[in-house]
Design a protein around this motif. Structure first.
Motif, PDB file in Angstrom:
ATOM      1  N   ALA A 286      -3.427  12.317   4.622  1.00  0.00           N
ATOM      2  CA  ALA A 286      -2.130  12.240   3.929  1.00  0.00           C
ATOM      3  C   ALA A 286      -1.150  11.352   4.695  1.00  0.00           C
ATOM      4  N   ALA A 287      -1.595  10.138   5.009  1.00  0.00           N
ATOM      5  CA  ALA A 287      -0.801   9.267   5.869  1.00  0.00           C
ATOM      6  C   ALA A 287       0.206   8.426   5.118  1.00  0.00           C
ATOM      7  N   LEU A 288      -0.058   8.118   3.840  1.00  0.00           N
ATOM      8  CA  LEU A 288       0.782   7.135   3.151  1.00  0.00           C
ATOM      9  C   LEU A 288       0.790   7.406   1.649  1.00  0.00           C
ATOM     10  N   ASP A 289       1.960   7.262   1.027  1.00  0.00           N
ATOM     11  CA  ASP A 289       2.072   7.350  -0.436  1.00  0.00           C
ATOM     12  C   ASP A 289       1.827   5.959  -1.031  1.00  0.00           C
ATOM     13  N   VAL A 290       0.979   5.898  -2.072  1.00  0.00           N
ATOM     14  CA  VAL A 290       0.705   4.647  -2.757  1.00  0.00           C
ATOM     15  C   VAL A 290       0.860   4.856  -4.256  1.00  0.00           C
ATOM     16  N   VAL A 291       1.235   3.791  -4.948  1.00  0.00           N
ATOM     17  CA  VAL A 291       1.353   3.861  -6.407  1.00  0.00           C
ATOM     18  C   VAL A 291      -0.053   3.970  -6.991  1.00  0.00           C
ATOM     19  N   ALA A 292      -0.279   5.005  -7.784  1.00  0.00           N
ATOM     20  CA  ALA A 292      -1.610   5.267  -8.319  1.00  0.00           C
ATOM     21  C   ALA A 292      -1.865   4.457  -9.585  1.00  0.00           C
TER      22      ALA A 292
ATOM     23  N   GLY B 191       2.039  -5.154 -13.927  1.00  0.00           N
ATOM     24  CA  GLY B 191       2.333  -4.322 -15.090  1.00  0.00           C
ATOM     25  C   GLY B 191       1.844  -2.894 -14.893  1.00  0.00           C
ATOM     26  N   GLU B 192       0.643  -2.740 -14.323  1.00  0.00           N
ATOM     27  CA  GLU B 192       0.105  -1.404 -14.055  1.00  0.00           C
ATOM     28  C   GLU B 192       0.962  -0.663 -13.037  1.00  0.00           C
ATOM     29  N   ILE B 193       1.416  -1.378 -12.005  1.00  0.00           N
ATOM     30  CA  ILE B 193       2.248  -0.755 -10.972  1.00  0.00           C
ATOM     31  C   ILE B 193       3.561  -0.262 -11.571  1.00  0.00           C
ATOM     32  N   LEU B 194       4.189  -1.086 -12.392  1.00  0.00           N
ATOM     33  CA  LEU B 194       5.462  -0.679 -13.001  1.00  0.00           C
ATOM     34  C   LEU B 194       5.270   0.527 -13.918  1.00  0.00           C
ATOM     35  N   GLU B 195       4.206   0.530 -14.693  1.00  0.00           N
ATOM     36  CA  GLU B 195       3.947   1.665 -15.577  1.00  0.00           C
ATOM     37  C   GLU B 195       3.768   2.944 -14.764  1.00  0.00           C
ATOM     38  N   SER B 196       3.003   2.859 -13.680  1.00  0.00           N
ATOM     39  CA  SER B 196       2.784   4.036 -12.840  1.00  0.00           C
ATOM     40  C   SER B 196       4.063   4.467 -12.141  1.00  0.00           C
ATOM     41  N   TRP B 197       4.848   3.501 -11.666  1.00  0.00           N
ATOM     42  CA  TRP B 197       6.097   3.824 -10.960  1.00  0.00           C
ATOM     43  C   TRP B 197       7.070   4.551 -11.882  1.00  0.00           C
ATOM     44  N   ARG B 198       7.201   4.051 -13.117  1.00  0.00           N
ATOM     45  CA  ARG B 198       8.102   4.698 -14.076  1.00  0.00           C
ATOM     46  C   ARG B 198       7.645   6.109 -14.412  1.00  0.00           C
ATOM     47  N   ALA B 199       6.311   6.316 -14.422  1.00  0.00           N
ATOM     48  CA  ALA B 199       5.760   7.634 -14.758  1.00  0.00           C
ATOM     49  C   ALA B 199       5.669   8.552 -13.542  1.00  0.00           C
ATOM     50  N   GLY B 200       6.010   8.033 -12.353  1.00  0.00           N
ATOM     51  CA  GLY B 200       5.951   8.853 -11.143  1.00  0.00           C
ATOM     52  C   GLY B 200       4.549   9.121 -10.642  1.00  0.00           C
ATOM     53  N   ARG B 201       3.608   8.213 -10.966  1.00  0.00           N
ATOM     54  CA  ARG B 201       2.225   8.413 -10.515  1.00  0.00           C
ATOM     55  C   ARG B 201       2.054   7.835  -9.115  1.00  0.00           C
TER      56      ARG B 201
ATOM     57  N   ALA C 260       9.227  -9.513 -13.372  1.00  0.00           N
ATOM     58  CA  ALA C 260       8.741  -8.257 -13.953  1.00  0.00           C
ATOM     59  C   ALA C 260       9.236  -7.057 -13.153  1.00  0.00           C
ATOM     60  N   LEU C 261       9.150  -7.132 -11.829  1.00  0.00           N
ATOM     61  CA  LEU C 261       9.597  -6.023 -10.988  1.00  0.00           C
ATOM     62  C   LEU C 261      11.103  -5.798 -11.128  1.00  0.00           C
TER      63      LEU C 261
END
Length: 319
Positions: free
Chosen positions: A313-319, A112-122, A25-26
């Protein structure tokens, strides 16, 4: 875009078939490399590698201990734009950090949720905490700090975690029932509950002595018992400083009432011997005798002091 999937093959709720599905999937969106851990501390090494090699995304598949190791590796040189974004797929028995980010409890759905958020830049930037210890062997020196993503603890909770880890090493499966049994036994037999040894110091306030439990939270809830959240610090969040929940000497009936309130729909644990703080930048714990301590649900041995700090603000995470 390059992604490193750091997977713990021993994670409670996944297997190789599930990992293969996730990689496929990834790979539909990212160039994916798979790194499987083989020992404690291995995920930290992969986190260091991810930052050093310039990966864009690190996907941690495992329990909260795996996530903690990955984050400590990624942030080995400190926060900054060079650090990859983190995504978390639940694979353990509790998955507190993953749930705090709103991920599905099902690993495949979470991907699936991670990929959707990554594509949307969340992507969101979250605060974390650091902890340094003074050990019984070197009581006058602070160890290098370690990062934690959702909790640090000293005293009773770390005792329970240490006993759980001992039983898991003998082949017991980590379940809600095991935590209840171990927690009850530890509470009833604990010398430290009867003679609490922990002192808490918050800048600008009088110290509080006689604590047998101190939980420092970066997120709400603190943990899960199966699907039920346990929430002694309901105002903790990734957007504020550290929250503290601490207990002085407490009887069995009062402890049951505290637990009931922490598991209620509107958690609010108060009463004699209960101490709470919200949005702290730092705090220090000191002990009259060595105490066990933990970060993100992993027992780290004994200490005679802890120094805990909030890092915004230590780390960016996929929302």
């Amino acid at each position: 875009m390059r992604a490193l999937l750091v997977a713990n093959p021993a994670a409670t709720t996944t297997n190789r078939r599930v990992r293969d599905v996730m990689v496929g999937a990834l790979a539909s969106t990212l160039k994916v490399d798979l790194a499987e851990t083989t020992r404690r501390g291995h995920a930290r090494e992969f986190g260091v590698q991810a930052t050093t090699d310039g990966y864009d995304l690190v996907v941690a598949l495992g329990g909260d201990g795996t996530v903690n190791e990955v984050v400590n590796g990624m942030l080995d040189g400190g926060p900054g734009p060079h650090v990859p974004t983190l995504a978390v797929v639940p694979g353990g028995s509790t998955n507190v950090f993953s749930r705090a980010l709103g991920r599905s409890r099902d690993p495949v759905e979470a991907v699936g949720e991670i990929l959707e958020s990554w594509r949307a830049g969340r992507v969101r930037r979250v605060s974390l905490g650091t902890a340094a210890a003074r050990t019984p062997d070197e009581p006058d020196r602070w160890t290098p700090h370690r990062w934690f993503v959702f909790t640090a603890g000293m005293g009773f909770d770390a005792d329970v975690i240490a006993r759980i880890e001992e039983q898991r090493a003998r082949g017991r499966r980590s379940t809600g029932a095991l935590y209840v049994q171990t927690g009850t036994r530890t509470f009833l037999t604990s010398r430290d509950r009867r003679h609490p040894p922990i002192r808490l110091e918050v800048p600008g306030e009088a110290p509080v002595d006689g604590l047998f439990l101190c939980l420092v939270s970066n997120v709400s809830p603190w943990t899960y018992l199966g699907s039920r959240p346990i929430d002694p610090s309901p105002h903790a969040s990734f957007e504020t400083g550290l929250d503290v929940f601490a207990l002085q000497r407490t009887g069995s009936l009062r402890m049951i009432d505290h637990l009931r309130r922490a598991m209620s729909a509107q958690p609010d644990v108060r009463g004699r011997g209960v101490h709470r703080w919200h949005d702290l930048p730092d705090l220090t714990l000191a002990c009259s005798r060595p105490q066990r301590w933990e970060l993100d649900g992993d027992h780290l041995g004994e200490a005679v002091g802890l120094r805990l700090r909030h890092v915004a603000a230590a780390l960016d995470v996929v929302a």
